[in-house]
Each structure stands twice: as C-alpha cells, then as structure tokens.
Design an enzyme around this catalytic site. Structure first.
Site, PDB file in Angstrom:
ATOM      1  N   SER A  87     -14.110  14.897 -50.850  1.00  0.00           N
ATOM      2  CA  SER A  87     -13.755  16.113 -50.925  1.00  0.00           C
ATOM      3  C   SER A  87     -14.488  17.364 -50.812  1.00  0.00           C
ATOM      4  CB  SER A  87     -13.474  16.238 -52.794  1.00  0.00           C
ATOM      5  OG  SER A  87     -13.099  17.568 -53.193  1.00  0.00           O
ATOM      6  N   TYR A 122     -16.554  14.902 -61.343  1.00  0.00           N
ATOM      7  CA  TYR A 122     -15.759  14.688 -60.057  1.00  0.00           C
ATOM      8  C   TYR A 122     -16.779  15.358 -58.949  1.00  0.00           C
ATOM      9  CZ  TYR A 122     -11.892  15.260 -56.609  1.00  0.00           C
ATOM     10  OH  TYR A 122     -11.045  15.064 -55.575  1.00  0.00           O
TER      11      TYR A 122
HETATM   12  P1  NAD Z   1      -3.069  10.711 -56.544  1.00  0.00           P
HETATM   13  O1  NAD Z   1      -3.314  10.708 -58.209  1.00  0.00           O
HETATM   14  O2  NAD Z   1      -1.720  11.180 -55.925  1.00  0.00           O
HETATM   15  O3  NAD Z   1      -3.369   9.066 -56.292  1.00  0.00           O
HETATM   16  C1  NAD Z   1      -4.443   8.330 -56.685  1.00  0.00           C
HETATM   17  C2  NAD Z   1      -3.999   6.888 -56.407  1.00  0.00           C
HETATM   18  O4  NAD Z   1      -5.240   6.372 -57.116  1.00  0.00           O
HETATM   19  C3  NAD Z   1      -2.775   6.377 -56.830  1.00  0.00           C
HETATM   20  O5  NAD Z   1      -2.465   5.360 -56.264  1.00  0.00           O
HETATM   21  C4  NAD Z   1      -3.293   5.561 -58.090  1.00  0.00           C
HETATM   22  O6  NAD Z   1      -2.623   4.577 -58.705  1.00  0.00           O
HETATM   23  C5  NAD Z   1      -4.744   5.079 -57.579  1.00  0.00           C
HETATM   24  N1  NAD Z   1      -6.047   4.867 -58.797  1.00  0.00           N
HETATM   25  C6  NAD Z   1      -5.982   5.789 -59.612  1.00  0.00           C
HETATM   26  N2  NAD Z   1      -7.067   4.887 -60.638  1.00  0.00           N
HETATM   27  C7  NAD Z   1      -7.055   3.911 -60.053  1.00  0.00           C
HETATM   28  C8  NAD Z   1      -7.739   2.625 -60.429  1.00  0.00           C
HETATM   29  N3  NAD Z   1      -8.601   2.621 -61.556  1.00  0.00           N
HETATM   30  N4  NAD Z   1      -7.696   1.471 -59.921  1.00  0.00           N
HETATM   31  C9  NAD Z   1      -6.899   1.426 -58.688  1.00  0.00           C
HETATM   32  N5  NAD Z   1      -6.223   2.534 -58.209  1.00  0.00           N
HETATM   33  C10 NAD Z   1      -6.381   3.657 -58.961  1.00  0.00           C
HETATM   34  O7  NAD Z   1      -4.262  11.453 -56.010  1.00  0.00           O
HETATM   35  P2  NAD Z   1      -4.648  11.891 -54.504  1.00  0.00           P
HETATM   36  O8  NAD Z   1      -4.693  13.486 -54.652  1.00  0.00           O
HETATM   37  O9  NAD Z   1      -3.922  11.405 -53.508  1.00  0.00           O
HETATM   38  O10 NAD Z   1      -6.114  11.619 -54.467  1.00  0.00           O
HETATM   39  C11 NAD Z   1      -6.681  10.557 -53.470  1.00  0.00           C
HETATM   40  C12 NAD Z   1      -8.094  10.787 -53.311  1.00  0.00           C
HETATM   41  O11 NAD Z   1      -8.317  12.003 -52.655  1.00  0.00           O
HETATM   42  C13 NAD Z   1      -8.855  10.849 -54.738  1.00  0.00           C
HETATM   43  O12 NAD Z   1     -10.224  10.251 -54.290  1.00  0.00           O
HETATM   44  C14 NAD Z   1      -9.333  12.238 -54.895  1.00  0.00           C
HETATM   45  O13 NAD Z   1     -10.495  12.539 -55.493  1.00  0.00           O
HETATM   46  C15 NAD Z   1      -9.143  12.782 -53.379  1.00  0.00           C
HETATM   47  N6  NAD Z   1      -8.810  14.112 -52.934  1.00  0.00           N
HETATM   48  C16 NAD Z   1      -7.778  14.917 -53.446  1.00  0.00           C
HETATM   49  C17 NAD Z   1      -7.553  15.989 -53.191  1.00  0.00           C
HETATM   50  C18 NAD Z   1      -6.070  16.805 -53.408  1.00  0.00           C
HETATM   51  O14 NAD Z   1      -6.236  17.831 -53.415  1.00  0.00           O
HETATM   52  N7  NAD Z   1      -5.314  16.123 -53.956  1.00  0.00           N
HETATM   53  C19 NAD Z   1      -8.584  16.884 -52.824  1.00  0.00           C
HETATM   54  C20 NAD Z   1      -9.692  16.361 -52.352  1.00  0.00           C
HETATM   55  C21 NAD Z   1     -10.084  15.088 -52.630  1.00  0.00           C
END
Ligand code: NAD
Length: 265
Positions: free
Chosen positions: A147, A160
C-alpha cells in the site's frame, strides 16, 4: 488467440481474491492463461458462481481455498492444495488484507494482532511454503500487495502502516534470497482503490461528519490522491500481469506505487 497468452498453463495462487483488488488480479492473470487458486471469504454460492464463470469465460482451471490466512497452518494447506490442483505454484499474490482505524491509545490489542497476522505474517507463511515449488522449476513470481501505507503513514492506522512497511521489508528480503534465480519478488503499493475495504472508510467518514457519501468520497480522495481519481482493480491486475512477464524479470525487490501521485507529494 489462446496460444499467445503470456501465462498459459502457469499456476497462480491469489489470496483474498473473492473481492476487490484480489479479484481484479485473478481476472488479469486468468486472462493471460494462468490457472488460478482463489481464496477468501464470502457466500459459498456466490464464490462457486464466480469460480465457475471465471473458468468458463477465460478457459482456465479455477480452484478455491477457503483458508483463513490468519492461521499459519491453513496458509500452508492452501499452498499445498494449489500445488496439488494446479500442478505447482508458479505465481503467488499475497493480497488479502483488512483495515482497522483507531487512535493508538485506543487501538484494540486484538485488532493489532489480527491485522499483523493477516496483512503481514500470512505473507511470510505463504512465501515460505510456495518457494520450494518455484525453486523446483527455477521460475516464480511473488507479488505482495502492500500500500502507499507501506511507504508513508496516516493517522489512526498504526497496525496497517506497520504491517505494510513490514511487507516491503519482506519483499526486499525475498528478492535478495532469490536474486540469482528465475524467481522475482516485488510489491505493488496502491493508493485509494474503490473496494469494499475503502467503501467502509467512506461510509464511516460520512456518518462521522454527517455528510453525504458522495462528498465523503471526494474529500477522501482530495486529502491524499492528487489525481482525484481512484485507481482500479483492473489497473492493479494489469501491473501484476506485467510483473509476471519476462519483460519484468529484472524488476526485483521493488515497491511500485499505483496511487494517483499520493507518495510523490
Ligand atoms: P477487500 O475487502 O475488497 O478484499 C479483501 C479480500 O481479502 C476479500 O476477498 C476477503 O474475503 C479476503 N480476506 C480478508 N480476511 C481474510 C482472511 N483472514 N483469510 C482469507 N481471506 C481474507 O479489500 P481490497 O481493498 O481489495 O484489499 C486487498 C488488498 O489491497 C489488501 O491487502 C489491502 O490492504 C490492499 N490495499 C487496498 C487499497 C484500497 O484502496 N482498496 C489500497 C492499498 C492497499
């Protein structure tokens, strides 16, 4: 057309791929011909629909593991299942993650532990379990979804920020330990991407400030992301597919922002 796909027949495990960025990455890799092991939580019927439609649409094998990646044993079992079902693990994308926001003095110990387990330690356990499969073929791609918070901090996100900085450290260490091989390890650092994880932060902000969701969304972007636009799961997926290509073979230990200029400030 199928014969020209970049990753035809490769085996790819993408954690947290039932939603958001992970799903975008799974789709992009499958679009290049990789067989996919999905992972994540959600309604069983929805997941099965997703699994079978991806397989039919993109003509690849798609499996699913419901492993809870906060549990090291389940991470190891998920990697083993991917290797069994897809005949190896060539590509590992550590994507699953959660968020919790609170001032440090009020940050619940239990949320800290869960966040570190899911956002950081799971990456270690998955890399450790997947590397022997990659070493066997002297080819592999490890992509950790960090991130902008792996590079800079924001208030109320101590766990985080700590986890994501840790992910970048793990990425560099893994890149060095595989440097003389056909295995690469890199991190992608997204800024704001409109997924359920971020929608919750928009909703919380709208409720806290008693403003409409649309305004909360614009303010959220204005605060951090100079482009004023969200990055998309498709854009992150396309970068992941590029990192899997031969053109990216000498990109190693990098942290690549996809953030509308967030960390350029
Ligand atoms: P999201 O909530 O849409 O998806 C998260 C996924 O992780 C889902 O499929 C959920 O079921 C799964 N998950 C959560 N806990 C779990 C566990 N204990 N075991 C197995 N699966 C689990 O989130 P997202 O925004 O798509 O985030 C995905 C990644 O991207 C994360 O690591 C997040 O930190 C990172 N990220 C997101 C953003 C953003 O703006 N959305 C920005 C920077 C980084």
């Amino acid at each position: 057309m199928k014969a020209q796909r970049l990753l035809e027949g490769k085996a790819a495990l993408v954690t947290g791929s039932t939603s958001g960025i992970g799903l975008g990455i799974a789709r992009a890799l499958a679009g290049e011909g990789a067989n996919i092991m999905l992972n994540g939580f959600g309604d069983a019927r929805e997941i099965e629909r997703l699994r079978s439609s991806l397989a039919a649409e993109l003509e690849v094998k798609v499996g699913f593991s419901g492993a809870d990646i906060s549990q090291p044993g389940q991470v190891r079992e998920m990697v083993a299942a991917a290797a069994r079902q897809l005949d190896g693990v060539d590509i590992l994308v550590n994507n699953a993650g959660i968020q919790h926001t609170a001032p440090l003095e009020e940050f619940p110990d239990e949320r800290w532990d869960a966040l570190i387990a899911i956002n950081l330690s799971s990456n270690f356990h998955a890399v450790k379990a997947a590397l022997p499969h990659m070493r066997r073929r002297n080819w592999g791609r490890i992509i950790n979804i960090a991130s902008t918070h792996g590079l800079v901090a924001s208030v109320h996100k101590a766990a985080y920020v700590a986890a994501k900085h840790g992910v970048l450290g793990l990425t560099k260490a893994a890149a060095l330990e595989t440097a003389a091989s056909g295995i690469t390890c890199n991190a992608i650092c997204p800024g704001w991407v409109l997924t359920p994880l971020v929608q919750k932060q928009i909703d919380d902000r709208a409720a806290r400030e008693r403003i409409p969701a649309e305004r909360a969304r614009t303010e959220l972007l204005a605060e951090k992301q100079p482009s004023g636009e969200f990055a998309t799961p498709e854009q992150i997926g396309a970068l992941a597919a590029f990192l899997c290509s031969e053109a990216a073979a000498q990109i190693r230990g990098a942290a690549l922002p996809v953030d509308g200029g967030w960390v350029a400030q």
